[in-house]
Write an enzyme that holds these catalytic residues in place. Structure first.
Site, mmCIF file in Angstrom:
data_model
loop_
_atom_site.group_PDB
_atom_site.id
_atom_site.type_symbol
_atom_site.label_atom_id
_atom_site.label_comp_id
_atom_site.label_asym_id
_atom_site.label_seq_id
_atom_site.Cartn_x
_atom_site.Cartn_y
_atom_site.Cartn_z
ATOM 1 N N ASN A 101 0.680 -1.310 0.367
ATOM 2 C CA ASN A 101 0.064 0.121 -0.211
ATOM 3 C C ASN A 101 0.632 1.464 -0.051
ATOM 4 O OD1 ASN A 101 -3.302 0.860 0.243
ATOM 5 N ND2 ASN A 101 -2.562 -1.702 1.584
ATOM 6 N N CYS A 110 -7.314 -0.812 8.468
ATOM 7 C CA CYS A 110 -7.306 -1.866 7.565
ATOM 8 C C CYS A 110 -6.795 -0.647 6.912
ATOM 9 C CB CYS A 110 -8.277 -2.553 7.542
ATOM 10 S SG CYS A 110 -9.854 -1.498 6.888
ATOM 11 N N SER A 111 -7.201 -0.998 5.424
ATOM 12 C CA SER A 111 -6.211 0.683 4.348
ATOM 13 C C SER A 111 -7.331 2.019 4.341
ATOM 14 C CB SER A 111 -6.814 -0.237 2.749
ATOM 15 O OG SER A 111 -5.266 -1.167 2.915
ATOM 16 N N GLY A 126 -10.575 1.518 6.379
ATOM 17 C CA GLY A 126 -10.616 2.224 7.747
ATOM 18 C C GLY A 126 -12.464 1.448 7.067
ATOM 19 N N ASP A 130 -13.661 -1.870 6.093
ATOM 20 C CA ASP A 130 -14.058 -3.010 5.716
ATOM 21 C C ASP A 130 -14.060 -3.714 7.022
ATOM 22 O OD1 ASP A 130 -15.758 -3.094 2.969
ATOM 23 O OD2 ASP A 130 -13.987 -1.872 2.317
ATOM 24 N N LYS A 173 -19.543 0.265 2.890
ATOM 25 C CA LYS A 173 -19.550 1.567 1.320
ATOM 26 C C LYS A 173 -20.288 -0.069 1.281
ATOM 27 C CE LYS A 173 -16.694 1.880 -0.612
ATOM 28 N NZ LYS A 173 -15.677 2.872 -2.107
#
Lengths: 600, 765
Positions: free
Chosen positions: A287, A373-374, A376, A378, A415
């Protein structure tokens, strides 16, 4: 009817009614074949069709399409075969067979659903009959792709309770004894100016100023700064959530972010803040290339970073796809266990659960944690909400669970629209992923391991998943609060909780035993994790749909109550007969009666 | 106090200062009082002092004590008690740390200094002084003892003694003989020396003709009779003295046919379906020339006993089921992955390892085969012969499963026990060989009975309310195989029991009196092993037969156990279509299938349409209706719907234990509720006259293990000691090498969790 004592969620596996309550809604509705239509539901087209049931045979009948559902009823035999499918469940519609196809029933439609089943219909080849129905299904299943509204906005359903009031952020924070001397409530995001995917009300370290928050936002992906999710009343440790820091290839540092995390640590005197990065280590490193990354050791000296090795949305999507392959329409029989293993579905469940266990364990031992996480929205939502479920028995009640979903998933911007693709025709969208389903599966695993710890039953979880797709309620629509606000979801749609809370008896686990201070640690081991067959394999007619133990317990409760009543009556007649006597014989049962008024 | 709700009473212990942990470490504890509790006939063979029993991974948790080898058990006696031992189901014959010698599968001695290891058999020598003894047990436990402080010679001797005495050379060396024999000395009366002849139970043993007569009457098998030609075992060595045959076969015919069958085993009647179709088991006919003729005679006799004279269907078990070696291999692999492989490392491949053990596959195969037989009896209404080479292994499993599925009587406790007597003990299942009690021939060892229990568990797991007993009962029954005093599991057949006990009696000058054999207690005399209170763990609070209720429109109907005869008719469906020579006709496979579908299959290749056999349709029809728990029970056969029997296979695995969780927590609530209902019933009875039964009688007679609390307005929360292993405990029972290095806190994770939350909560007060 015949199936009265069983009361499964889907009495006829051939025709699931995803709205078990449809028939008992009080409003007058026009019947559709043999089910009541919802208020606001309108008929669009009826057509003679053949349903190609994968389990027995081709079934002749009629299909009814409304702006909400596809309903099929057979006409060829006495035994009813019905299908009741909300159009929202449809992921994809395909034509099969062409004009040149030979043979009967080779010309028709295939409908791929989001809820682990596919439907096939055959049509007559003459007279464009397929084109009409294909276009209508296509249009009404994917209204957003056709400039139309989702059914939730057309529904006229009315319920006594306004489900949108289930979650009041301030009320929930007050329940957690917030704000307090360590944590404050900020309205900095009231116009979604700090972060457009966060809710308006946020809880942050008392010592962090609004200016600090703005500066931290600049260093966090999509401005999703660390904010409080849960506060431990006794040891004051907290769960905070956020997105990844924008470290990038060059290994950028941000003093404000570093100081901010230290404020979180300091709030209850945690010696070392634990940062749980949900991703596998390599993914976190990768990332960096896109500007993200993770908290480095030297920059965050009072923190330790733990990677939880949970894979991303694409891996989960593929895993579920493989799972569907081995359970629908037929269960892979010859190598079931190794096939199940090769889907990795349970392994992913295990990683999510064991991540949440680590978070809960840390917090209950008194240390504060940061979870990300990436982005935030999921894995982070999975971890915080599961850890909260383990730590806080309130979330294990029927109401509390609704609050938990509203808070950690809906308000913090999981989402849903992108992950589920409500009303959108683009079935191959790479943003779609069963993250929420996976979370509900984890909850189910916990209810299996602790059958008395949850006030709600399996049925609630299935109903939630059914309406995750159905588009009948506004609850799971849109990606974040700001989008919900601008579309006036609260004003124009009904909340799923209004529907659920209109008949809570359906969703109550009779074995529930409230225990306020117990932390639940499920065993996240393959020895205990099971495939949730009553959800994933529910369409298979060779499966028995019943929860005998639960049913039996309810019967016993009714019997107990009946005996209690009888005893009371006998005592009443006794006391009229012998007014003043205090014979021990009658006194003894008397005492017991008062003792036995258990709260049911 | 916010947790307990009830006041904690000061106990004797609470006045004592807490034990110092280093005290535990020191071997200087008083040892003079450490004496093994011995049963009648039990003698001490050898013993060693200052032995450490490993409990967790760290030696500080180990217990110090004396290791004793008797002619019955390996006993460990210690002054220390285990940490967190708040619950214990006490075994009347075995102490907390005792292992019956018959339960020892393998004796392994280790000298870790010299890096040596040896598996010991009987009469062996050991060239090194063992520092450690590991006992691998048949019930999946792994027990370790350390001899660091023990005298090297006495350690060696006790190891050799254990190895020797766990390999008895002769059945009469099995402890049951001494135990039962002892009881003949110096006692008179009906209850022979504490051993109740019938076990004091309603469980029929099927060792007399009246038990068979009753079974014939119960199942309405009027065309069948009890045959007594094998009295004294003059015809067949492996058949019981009494069994049931078609009325049309005279004793003379039977004697003539007997010689054609393996071990002169005349075909045995098992049971009659309410429609009149019999279930019969038969061994192979050795002489191929006579095979046809004899088979025909037998078949036609069975047909004659059928109300509709239906032809017989033969089900070849050897052809369709795994053999005994396959099953043994599967169990060994299952044991490997459950208790020997390191837990974490085997997680990733757990499912595929489970598959490759094939245990679950075999469970499914047996269940499926039983369902096929049920289909023939239930739907086709034809008599069925279970055909197996020796008729002493696979048939036992299948005939029992068929009866369990069809006959609700077999799901009651006594019905189930009678079923095992009938189809296993009397039919001559070789328990002695299959259990390998003498450890003589490993090839003969096979866990058929455990496989059967697992199959029953699967049914139980799918229909828990249909059985009078619990899964604890099934697990304890399985464990009882390794307590070598019960008539049930000691012998290969009734004749062997008679002969061995006669021999033993004469060698020990025991006067048997009227008895033909020593009165070994059957395992069904549960008081031999457990107190009445502990036996209530066997009672299933869900059982329909006891307090059956049916809620309809808000009113509750209660009915007592209905007569099974009446239930039978409700399971009858339609009339049979006759079979020709026991094979299905071509019409049957395709009957009533929509011709449209056949055409579709070719056109829509993507549809994974499978040919549905009539029995599959039978199953599908069955599942489309609500199940009557007092009627036919068919198991869900999809592999996705069969589970590992965790209580049995994973109970010793500390990492797999769910503290304060598992199905037992729901069972606890059910038990309390059922207890309350029983109490209310007894109070109502009081009102209805019939004199005054004092209230406290209820507590004694309650069938439930967990009782209703007298505290008002309190939903009982599950007791802390409950876990998914309850009533078993992993503590000290599974010390595999892999667990070394794991802190005890993880090992006892439940305890740790509770400690932390309790202390936290206390801080707020």
């Amino acid at each position: 009817m015949a199936s009265a004592p069983i009361a499964p969620y889907n009495s006829s596996p051939l025709g699931n009614s995803s709205s078990p309550n449809a028939s008992r809604e009080s409003l007058k509705m026009e019947p559709l074949a043999d089910v009541a239509m919802l208020p606001g539901e309108e008929r669009v087209i009826d057509k003679d069709i053949i349903y190609i049931c994968p389990f027995n045979a081709a079934v002749k009948g009629k299909v009814f399409i409304t702006n909400y559902r596809l309903y099929f009823k057979n006409t060829d035999s006495e035994t009813p075969v019905t299908l009741d499918v909300p159009l929202g469940v449809i992921s994809r519609v395909e034509k099969m067979g062409g004009a040149s196809s030979r043979g009967e029933n080779s010309y028709g439609l295939e409908i791929i659903c989001k809820d682990m089943r596919n439907l096939r219909f055959a049509l007559k080849q003459e007279g464009h009959s397929r084109r009409d129905i294909f276009e209508i299904i296509f249009k009404y299943a994917f209204p957003l792709s056709h400039g139309m509204q989702l059914f939730a906005f057309l529904s006229q359903e009315k319920y006594e309770e306004n489900g949108w009031n289930v979650y009041e952020p301030m009320e929930e924070y007050r329940r957690q004894v917030l704000p307090n001397s360590e944590w404050r409530v900020t309205f900095i995001n009231k116009n979604y100016e700090l972060c457009d995917t966060y809710p308006t009300i946020l809880v942050v370290p008392f010592k962090a100023t609004d200016e600090d928050l703005r500066r931290v936002a600049a260093f966090r992906s999509r401005c999703r700064i660390p904010v409080l999710s849960w506060f431990h009343k006794e040891n004051h440790a907290v769960i905070t959530r956020c997105s990844q820091p924008l470290v990038g290839m060059s290994g950028k540092r941000n003093k404000d972010d570093e100081r901010y995390l230290d404020l979180i640590r300091e709030a209850n005197g945690t010696t070392k803040l634990t940062i749980y990065d949900a991703r596998p280590n390599v993914n976190a490193v990768a990332n960096k290339a896109t500007g993200g990354g993770y908290e480095g050791d030297d920059a965050y000296q009072n923190a330790e970073l733990v990677f939880l090795d949970i894979h991303n949305i694409h891996v989960m999507r593929e895993s579920l796809k493989k799972l569907k392959d081995i359970v629908y329409p037929n269960v892979e029989e010859s190598h079931w266990l190794s096939s199940l293993e090769s889907t990795h579905w349970l392994e992913h469940i295990k990683l999510v659960l064991s991540g949440a266990i680590q978070v809960a364990d840390k917090v209950s031992s008194g240390s504060s944690v940061v979870v990300h996480c990436s982005d935030g929205w999921d894995r982070t939502a999975q971890l915080t909400s599961l850890a909260m479920l383990m730590l806080d028995s309130y979330y294990r009640t029927l109401r509390g669970f609704q609050v938990l979903l509203e808070k950690e998933w809906i308000s913090f911007g999981h989402k849903f629209a992108s992950r589920i693709g409500h009303g959108d025709k683009n079935h191959a969208d790479q943003d779609r992923s069963p993250i929420f389903l996976q979370f509900i599966d984890c909850v189910w695993q916990m209810t299996k391991q602790f059958p008395t710890a949850f006030e709600f039953n399996e049925r609630l979880l299935v109903v939630i998943l059914d309406h995750l797709y159905s588009c009948r309620f506004g609850t799971f629509l849109y990606n974040c609060e700001s989008a919900r606000d601008s579309n006036n979801v609260r004003g124009k749609t009904v909340s799923l909780w209004a529907f659920v809370n209109s008949d809570t008896s359906l969703y109550i686990n009779p074995f529930y035993t409230p225990e306020s201070s117990r932390v639940l640690y499920p065993v996240a081991s393959m020895r205990h994790l099971e495939l949730w067959v009553t959800y994933y394999i529910r369409w298979n007619p060779r499966i028995l749909h019943q929860s005998p133990v639960e049913q039996r317990y309810k019967e016993l409760l009714a019997l107990r109550d009946q005996y209690l009543k009888k005893l009371e009556e006998l005592q009443l007649s006794d006391s009229t007969h012998l007014t003043n006597s205090s014979t021990p014989n009658t006194a003894t049962p008397n005492q017991h009666i008062t003792h036995l008024q258990t709260p049911f | 106090m916010m947790f307990s709700g009830k006041q904690t009473k000061p106990t004797f212990k609470s006045y004592l200062p807490p034990l110092q942990t280093d005290l535990k470490k020191s071997p200087q504890l008083p040892i003079k009082k450490l004496e093994a509790k011995l049963l009648p006939g039990e003698i001490i063979v050898n013993e060693a002092n200052f032995v450490r029993k490993c409990i967790g991974s760290e030696s500080q948790d180990d217990l110090w004590g004396k290791l004793v080898c008797t002619n019955f058990k390996v006993s460990f006696i210690s002054h220390n008690s285990l940490p967190r031992k708040r619950f214990q189901c006490t075994h009347r014959l075995l102490g907390e740390h005792d292992i019956p010698l018959a339960c020892v599968e393998q004796v392994v001695t280790v000298n870790d200094l010299k890096g040596k290891q040896k598996i010991l058999g009987s009469n062996q020598k050991l060239k090194f002084n063992p520092t450690e003894l590991i006992l691998y047990c048949k019930d999946f436990r792994i027990i370790r003892f350390r001899f660091d402080e023990a005298g090297p010679e006495s350690a060696k001797k006790v190891c050799l003694a254990i190895a020797h005495y766990s390999h008895p050379a002769d059945p009469q060396l099995l402890f049951g003989f001494e135990y039962v024999g002892k009881r003949y000395h110096g006692s008179t009366g009906d209850r022979v020396n504490g051993v109740d002849p019938g076990g004091g139970m309603q469980t029929p043993l099927f060792d007399c003709s009246s038990d068979w007569d009753r079974e014939i009457k119960r199942t309405g098998a009027s065309e069948w009779r009890v045959c007594t030609i094998n009295q004294g075992y003059f015809i067949s060595p492996s058949l019981p003295e009494f069994f049931v045959v078609p009325v049309s076969l005279a004793d003379q015919d039977l004697k003539q046919y007997a010689c054609f069958f393996y071990s002169q085993r005349i075909p045995l009647w098992c049971w009659n379906h309410p429609s009149g179709s019999a279930l019969v088991r038969m061994s192979n006919i050795s002489d191929p020339q006579q095979q046809r003729k004899v088979e025909q005679r037998i078949s036609s006799a069975i047909t004659k006993s059928h109300p509709l004279r239906s032809d017989v269907f033969k089900s070849d078990l050897d052809k369709n089921l795994p053999n005994i070696q396959d099953i043994q291999a599967a169990l060994l692999k299952l044991r490997q992955i459950c208790v020997i492989d390191p837990f974490e490392e085997s997680e990733e491949k757990w499912l595929s390892s489970l598959e490759s053990s094939r245990w679950m596959e075999y469970v499914r195969t047996f269940l499926r085969h039983a369902v096929e037989v049920v289909y023939m009896l239930e739907s086709r209404n034809v008599p069925v012969i279970l055909l197996e080479n020796e008729d002493r292994d696979l048939s036992c499993v299948i005939s029992c499963l068929v009866q369990l599925m069809c006959d609700p009587h077999c799901r009651s406790l006594h019905g189930f026990q009678g079923l095992i007597q009938k189809e296993w003990v009397m039919a001559g299942h070789r328990f002695l060989d299959r259990c390998n009690h003498l450890k003589k021939n490993d090839k003969e060892e096979s866990p058929l009975f455990l496989l059967f229990l697992d199959c029953v568990w699967q049914l139980w797991n799918q229909y828990p309310a249909a059985f009078e007993f619990t899964e604890v009962y099934l697990a304890v029954l399985g464990d009882s195989m390794w307590v070598p005093i019960f008539s049930t599991f000691l012998f290969n057949c009734p004749r062997q029991r008679a002969e061995n006990s006669r021999d033993f009696a004469s060698s020990k000058s025991i006067h048997l009196g009227q008895d033909q054999a020593l009165r070994f207690p059957p395992v069904w005399d549960w008081s031999q092993q457990f107190s009445l209170k502990d036996q209530t763990l066997f009672n299933n609070p869900l059982y329909v037969g006891k307090i059956a209720t049916c809620v309809q429109n808000g009113t509750v109907k209660t009915f007592t156990h209905r007569r099974s005869k009446k239930n039978y008719s409700s399971t009858l469906r339609g009339l049979p279509s006759a079979l020709r020579n026991g094979s299905l006709g071509p019409n049957d496979t395709l009957a009533r299938r929509n011709s449209l579908v056949l055409r579709l299959r070719s056109d829509l290749s993507q549809v994974r349409e499978q040919q549905e056999t009539p029995s599959e349709r039978f199953i599908r029809d069955y599942f489309s209706h609500p199940v009557d728990l007092q009627g036919l029970l068919l198991p869900q056969l999809l592999p996705s719907h069969l589970s590992v029997w965790k209580l049995y296979f994973l109970r010793w695995v500390p990492e797999a234990q769910i503290p304060q969780g598992g199905p037992i927590t729901a069972f606890h609530k059910l038990s309390v509720l059922t207890d309350e209902i029983e109490m209310l019933q007894s109070q109502l009875r009081q009102y209805k006259g019939a004199g005054s039964t004092p209230n406290n009688l209820h507590a004694e007679h309650s069938k439930m293990y967990f009782k209703v609390t007298s505290t008002p307005h309190q939903t009982p929360s599950p007791p802390e000691y409950l876990s998914s292993s309850f009533p078993f405990s992993p503590v000290g029972n599974l010390c595999r090498p892999g667990i070394l290095g794991t802190p005890l806190s993880k090992f006892l994770n439940g305890a740790k969790i509770w400690l932390s939350t309790e202390t936290l909560a206390n801080e707020t007060f």
